[in-house]
Design an enzyme around this catalytic site. Structure first.
Site, PDB file in Angstrom:
ATOM      1  N   CYS A  86      -9.106 -16.865 -26.627  1.00 24.17           N
ATOM      2  CA  CYS A  86      -9.378 -16.765 -28.063  1.00 24.17           C
ATOM      3  C   CYS A  86     -10.609 -15.884 -28.313  1.00 24.17           C
ATOM      4  O   CYS A  86     -10.571 -14.695 -28.038  1.00 24.17           O
ATOM      5  CB  CYS A  86      -9.512 -18.153 -28.678  1.00 24.17           C
ATOM      6  SG  CYS A  86      -9.338 -18.161 -30.483  1.00 24.17           S
ATOM      7  N   HIS A 181      -4.521 -20.981 -26.901  1.00 22.24           N
ATOM      8  CA  HIS A 181      -5.343 -21.949 -26.168  1.00 22.24           C
ATOM      9  C   HIS A 181      -4.521 -22.645 -25.081  1.00 22.24           C
ATOM     10  O   HIS A 181      -3.811 -23.612 -25.359  1.00 22.24           O
ATOM     11  CB  HIS A 181      -5.920 -22.990 -27.133  1.00 22.24           C
ATOM     12  CG  HIS A 181      -6.999 -22.455 -28.015  1.00 22.24           C
ATOM     13  ND1 HIS A 181      -8.328 -22.447 -27.648  1.00 22.24           N
ATOM     14  CD2 HIS A 181      -6.936 -21.875 -29.239  1.00 22.24           C
ATOM     15  CE1 HIS A 181      -9.042 -21.896 -28.615  1.00 22.24           C
ATOM     16  NE2 HIS A 181      -8.224 -21.537 -29.585  1.00 22.24           N
ATOM     17  N   GLU A 183      -5.572 -24.605 -22.865  1.00 20.21           N
ATOM     18  CA  GLU A 183      -6.169 -25.891 -22.491  1.00 20.21           C
ATOM     19  C   GLU A 183      -5.626 -27.064 -23.294  1.00 20.21           C
ATOM     20  O   GLU A 183      -5.792 -28.218 -22.883  1.00 20.21           O
ATOM     21  CB  GLU A 183      -7.698 -25.830 -22.627  1.00 20.21           C
ATOM     22  CG  GLU A 183      -8.247 -25.746 -24.040  1.00 20.21           C
ATOM     23  CD  GLU A 183      -8.309 -24.344 -24.612  1.00 20.21           C
ATOM     24  OE1 GLU A 183      -9.049 -24.138 -25.586  1.00 20.21           O
ATOM     25  OE2 GLU A 183      -7.606 -23.441 -24.096  1.00 20.21           O
TER      26      GLU A 183
END
Length: 525
Positions: A86, A181, A183
């Site tokens: 990002c 993202h 994660e």
């Protein structure tokens, strides 16, 4: 020579994203040690850390605005793989000669990206394959800016209709950037993407496992403490329980625990702590029964913050009084975990993630002239739990719901009285017992009962009852920063309510809290 479980390590630079700790937890889950530092980490410290790879996390700033955060040049001079996520991708692009601009079409939430470039990072990783052979990924986006021009030696990795450069790569330098993202759990292949970067591209070995963490912690405790004695405040919570088990395994009778029973614990909690540690494990535990002292100090106080301070001060007084009876104590053990020690406003600029640091027992180390031993300070909560299982602690103890430090003192609204605490303890016990019976306890993240100091009319048999009101609270959350109220079955709520009202004479009404966080907090005080 003992294996160095920190030998293969990843550096994560934080630009202020709410997800940064999640990246670190995901890397640890892969089995690789990592540390989280502010984006303006000193360049000498970066070189000294000697990571095998660097992850540039997200952040709320705009790269094209003046004084926005930048990655230290040392990162690009290390010669190791770099993965920008990002904002991390955007600052990488800008610093290496690309361009970032604001976008009229912002992307927040689920998105599908097309994988258009063949890279080591995403090779063979996909959620969809179109009829024309195009690979697609289901991901989580959260950005307003976008890379409009890549650095000269980069190629497009992924794209969406509104963000043509949703990913970029340079396989030769092992530099990668994605606008999504990986994660978060919403990115379905996120774990595989991070594993590919950490294990395959950075070449890390999975040395960070519960068994090796336990061995390393035990060796470090023995090296630090030697033959000296250690004191631990044992609360019965996950962190202090794991510290007690770890220290006992490392130094045996050199450890003494003080368990302060403040009268604000859950039903039978004191007996359970003593049975587990003193009787079953053979740990030296002193139980200080201080209910009267806590309740006397709390009398007349209704302000939540003042109640917390009174409980904290009283704990220190009781703990200090008990420790003064002991001879030759040189160390104080604490259950400090990694989120506690991530620096408060860690960046020199003040723009990075802010997490309050804390000491579990206030100023005790200074007052008592003791040295600290903090064997969990490198671990996240989920790692502490896995370590607890590795050390043989029961699953139900290790995966127990969180319980606030002030205990029932902040689950009794307003003034704390023994009558209220006794009623609340029993109601809470019924709620948890029924959640377990219905196999809902581990489906919710936290559940408890709140005592409300208001009375309501009820009818029991032929008589009217004017008694207290309690509220049930159950939430589902991943990180406790946001939480949704748990949609428990009506039949379960009916059973809990019926038992509480029928079995506890002082309660006439049960309510269910349907507030999410935000805007409400999980605890009521």
């Amino acid at each position: 020579m003992a294996l160095d479980i920190h030998a293969h390590r990843i550096l994560i630079l934080d630009f202020g994203s709410q997800y940064t700790q999640l990246i670190a937890r995901r890397v640890r889950e892969i089995g690789v040690y990592c540390e989280l530092h502010p984006f303006d980490m000193d360049e000498d410290a970066i070189r000294e850390f000697a990571p095998k790879g660097v992850i540039l996390a997200g952040g709320p700033e705009s790269v094209h605005e003046a004084n926005s955060p930048r990655c230290p040049q040392a990162v690009f001079d290390l010669g190791v793989p770099v993965f920008g996520i990002c904002y991390g991708m955007q600052t990488m692009a800008e610093q290496l000669g690309g361009k970032v601009e604001g976008s009229e079409l912002r992307e927040f939430g689920y998105a599908r990206v097309d994988v258009v470039g063949k890279s080591r990072l995403l090779d063979g990783i996909e959620d969809h394959i179109d009829a024309d052979g195009l690979f697609g990924l289901d991901v989580w986006m959260s950005h307003g800016d976008k890379v409009t021009k890549m650095p000269s030696d980069f190629h497009i990795l992924a794209s969406t209709p509104s963000c043509p450069i949703a990913g970029m790569f340079n396989d030769e330098r092992a530099y990668y950037g994605v606008q999504f993202h990986p994660e978060v759990t919403h990115t379905k292949q996120g774990g595989r993407i991070l594993s590919r970067f950490v294990l395959d591209i950075c070449g890390c070995e999975a040395l960070w496992t519960p068994s090796k963490i336990a061995e390393d912690a035990i060796a470090n405790i023995r090296a630090q403490v030697g033959t000296d004695n250690v004191l631990l405040g044992l609360s019965g919570g996950v962190d202090s329980s794991v510290v007690a088990a770890l220290l006992h395994k490392a130094i045996g009778d050199q450890l003494t625990c003080v368990f302060v029973d403040n009268g604000l614990l859950r039903l039978h909690e004191g007996e359970q702590v003593m049975a587990m540690f003193a009787e079953n494990m053979g740990v030296k535990v002193i139980r200080a029964n201080a209910e009267d002292q806590f309740l006397n100090n709390l009398a007349g106080e209704a302000d939540p913050e003042k109640k917390r301070k009174i409980i904290g001060r009283t704990f220190i007084d009781v703990f200090d009084a008990e420790s003064c009876k002991l001879d030759n104590i040189k160390y104080l053990a604490q259950g400090t975990i990694y989120p506690d020690v991530i620096e408060s406003a860690g960046a020199k600029s003040g723009k990075a993630h802010v997490i309050k640091s804390h000491h579990n027992v206030g100023g005790l180390p200074e007052e008592m002239n003791l040295k600290l031993v903090e064997p969990l300070r490198e671990l996240f909560k989920d790692e502490v739990r896995r370590l607890g299982l590795e050390l043989g602690l029961p699953y139900d103890m290790v995966y127990r719901h969180p319980f606030p430090g002030p205990g029932l003192g902040v689950r009794i609204l307003g003034e704390v009285k023994k009558e209220y605490a006794d009623l609340l303890r029993r109601a809470d016990h019924i709620f948890i017992e029924e959640l377990r019976k219905a196999d809902w306890y581990h489906k919710v993240s936290q559940a408890f009962v709140v005592f409300q100091p208001v009375k309501s009319v009820g009818v029991v048999g032929d008589g009217r009852r004017y008694a207290w009101v309690v509220a049930l609270r159950a939430v589902e959350t991943i990180d406790f920063m946001t939480a949704r109220w748990a949609h428990l079955p009506y039949e379960l709520l009916e059973t809990v309510s019926g038992r509480i009202i029928n079995e506890i004479e002082g309660i006439s009404r049960v309510t269910y809290d349907v507030s999410s966080k935000p805007p409400a907090t999980i605890e009521w005080e």
